[in-house]
Design a protein around this motif. Structure first.
Motif, short mmCIF file in Angstrom:
data_model
loop_
_atom_site.label_atom_id
_atom_site.label_comp_id
_atom_site.label_asym_id
_atom_site.label_seq_id
_atom_site.Cartn_x
_atom_site.Cartn_y
_atom_site.Cartn_z
N SER A 132 0.37 -3.75 -4.05
CA SER A 132 -0.23 -2.45 -4.37
C SER A 132 0.59 -1.31 -3.78
N ILE A 133 1.15 -1.52 -2.59
CA ILE A 133 1.98 -0.49 -1.96
C ILE A 133 3.33 -0.39 -2.67
N ALA A 134 3.96 -1.54 -2.93
CA ALA A 134 5.26 -1.54 -3.59
C ALA A 134 5.19 -0.89 -4.96
N ILE A 135 4.13 -1.17 -5.69
CA ILE A 135 3.99 -0.60 -7.03
C ILE A 135 3.84 0.91 -6.96
N ALA A 136 3.08 1.40 -6.00
CA ALA A 136 2.92 2.85 -5.85
C ALA A 136 4.25 3.51 -5.51
N ARG A 137 5.03 2.88 -4.64
CA ARG A 137 6.33 3.45 -4.27
C ARG A 137 7.28 3.43 -5.47
N MET A 138 7.30 2.34 -6.21
CA MET A 138 8.17 2.29 -7.39
C MET A 138 7.73 3.32 -8.43
N ALA A 139 6.43 3.50 -8.57
CA ALA A 139 5.93 4.47 -9.54
C ALA A 139 6.42 5.88 -9.21
N ILE A 140 6.42 6.22 -7.93
CA ILE A 140 6.90 7.54 -7.52
C ILE A 140 8.36 7.73 -7.93
N THR A 141 9.19 6.71 -7.78
CA THR A 141 10.60 6.85 -8.13
C THR A 141 10.82 6.97 -9.64
N CYS A 142 9.78 6.71 -10.41
CA CYS A 142 9.87 6.90 -11.87
C CYS A 142 9.49 8.32 -12.29
N GLY A 143 9.12 9.16 -11.31
CA GLY A 143 8.86 10.56 -11.61
C GLY A 143 7.40 10.92 -11.85
N VAL A 144 6.47 10.00 -11.52
CA VAL A 144 5.07 10.33 -11.72
C VAL A 144 4.53 11.09 -10.51
N ASP A 145 3.35 11.67 -10.66
CA ASP A 145 2.72 12.41 -9.58
C ASP A 145 1.94 11.47 -8.66
N LEU A 146 1.47 12.02 -7.54
CA LEU A 146 0.76 11.21 -6.56
C LEU A 146 -0.45 10.51 -7.16
N ASN A 147 -1.22 11.20 -7.99
CA ASN A 147 -2.42 10.58 -8.54
C ASN A 147 -2.08 9.38 -9.41
N ASN A 148 -0.98 9.48 -10.17
CA ASN A 148 -0.55 8.35 -11.00
C ASN A 148 -0.10 7.19 -10.14
N ALA A 149 0.65 7.51 -9.07
CA ALA A 149 1.14 6.44 -8.19
C ALA A 149 -0.01 5.73 -7.49
N VAL A 150 -0.98 6.50 -6.99
CA VAL A 150 -2.13 5.90 -6.32
C VAL A 150 -2.92 5.04 -7.31
N ALA A 151 -3.14 5.56 -8.51
CA ALA A 151 -3.87 4.78 -9.52
C ALA A 151 -3.12 3.50 -9.87
N SER A 152 -1.79 3.57 -9.95
CA SER A 152 -1.00 2.38 -10.25
C SER A 152 -1.21 1.31 -9.18
N GLY A 153 -1.21 1.72 -7.91
CA GLY A 153 -1.43 0.78 -6.83
C GLY A 153 -2.83 0.20 -6.84
N VAL A 154 -3.83 1.06 -7.01
CA VAL A 154 -5.22 0.60 -7.02
C VAL A 154 -5.48 -0.35 -8.18
N ASN A 155 -4.82 -0.12 -9.30
CA ASN A 155 -5.09 -0.92 -10.49
C ASN A 155 -4.65 -2.37 -10.37
N VAL A 156 -3.85 -2.71 -9.36
CA VAL A 156 -3.47 -4.12 -9.20
C VAL A 156 -4.32 -4.82 -8.14
N LEU A 157 -5.31 -4.14 -7.60
CA LEU A 157 -6.19 -4.76 -6.62
C LEU A 157 -7.24 -5.60 -7.34
N GLY A 158 -6.79 -6.71 -7.87
CA GLY A 158 -7.64 -7.59 -8.66
C GLY A 158 -8.14 -8.78 -7.87
N ASP A 159 -8.42 -9.87 -8.57
CA ASP A 159 -9.04 -11.03 -7.93
C ASP A 159 -8.15 -11.64 -6.85
N ILE A 160 -6.83 -11.60 -7.03
CA ILE A 160 -5.93 -12.24 -6.08
C ILE A 160 -5.50 -11.29 -4.97
#
Length: 276
Positions: free
Chosen positions: A81-109
């Motif tokens: 979840s942390i790695a995905i948020a950091r990678m998302a930022i390097t793609c040029g998205v805003d903080l809200n998008n990066a945080v949402a990207s990280g939260v969205n992988v907090l699934g069953d595993i």
């Protein structure tokens, strides 16, 4: 106003119904408390409890909830979840998008084991009689038959012993002594750990998901809220890492340095041209 119009207005008025908050011009009341009375007088964990449970917690309940939230905030950039948020930022998205990207992988595993562990503890509690060990073994047999051999909340891929468990368990035991919680789920968690040692012949210690499952269960939260509370906590870490990454002016940073290739396991090179 005609009867049909009044019916339509009444239907619109009743469309959303909530017991959480009442807002009118110049007025904000949370569970009946004016917001101006809460500001500066209750903590953020108190506010979480009020919003989700309807009443303010006792000091002991607030202390336990806060400890669990603090302990789960972050586990480094190797956590997906942390790695995905950091990678998302390097793609040029805003903080809200990066945080949402990280939260969205907090699934069953990654994110859900705390909820699953709470469900296991509840199964043990429901089956428990005079012999907690026997009840735990039966619940584990049932859980493994349904879900496989991995027991959520126990064992850690990084820590031989999770350093967060002992201080949190000590807080639960303290809260049980002063009557804030029953201590029943703490005993269940410790017994599950003992049962795993009996079954495998080796130590599989409780991890952060297992101990926060103890705390959330002791505090009376239902299992799905265990995942929700973990997400609230881990969102702080996700935000922190996304913000740190945003200050580094790095572009399109993937999961590995480009000098380290991935493994290709497909067919050998081929061509549509039969002469080549």
């Amino acid at each position: 106003m005609s009867d049909d119009s009044r019916t339509l207005v009444d239907k619109a008025h009743a469309w959303w119904d909530t017991r959480i908050i009442d807002i009118h011009p110049g007025t904000i009341e949370v569970r009946g408390y004016p917001i101006q009375e809460l500001i500066g007088r209750i903590s953020f964990p108190d506010m979480i409890w009020l919003m989700t449970r309807g009443e303010l917690p006792s000091k002991g309940q607030s202390k336990l909830l806060e400890a669990a939230l603090v302990a789960s905030v972050d586990h480094g950039p190797h956590a997906p979840s942390i790695a995905i948020a950091r990678m998302a930022i390097t793609c040029g998205v805003d903080l809200n998008n990066a945080v949402a990207s990280g939260v969205n992988v907090l699934g069953d595993i990654h994110g859900g084991p705390g909820q699953q562990c709470m469900e296991l503890y509840e199964e043990v509690r429901a089956a428990s009689g005079d012999d907690l060990a026997a009840s735990t073994d039966r619940a584990l047999d049932s859980f493994v038959a349904r879900n496989g051999k991995i027991i959520p909340g126990f064992g850690h891929r990084f820590h031989p012993v999770d350093p967060r468990v002992a201080p949190l368990l000590a807080l639960v035991e303290e809260a049980a002594r002063d009557g804030t919680v029953s201590g029943n789920y703490a005993r269940i968690g410790v017994e599950v750990e003992a049962a795993l040692r009996r079954r495998t012949g080796r130590a599989i210690p409780m991890n952060i998901d297992g101990i926060t499952a103890v705390i959330f269960s002791e505090l009376g939260f239902p299992p799905p809220m265990g995942r929700g509370l973990f997400i609230l906590s881990r969102s702080v870490g996700i935000l922190s890492h996304a913000w740190e990454q945003s200050q580094r002016n790095e572009r399109i940073k993937g999961p590995m340095p480009k000098e380290i290739p991935y493994t290709y396991s497909g067919p050998e090179r081929r061509s549509l041209d039969p002469d080549r």
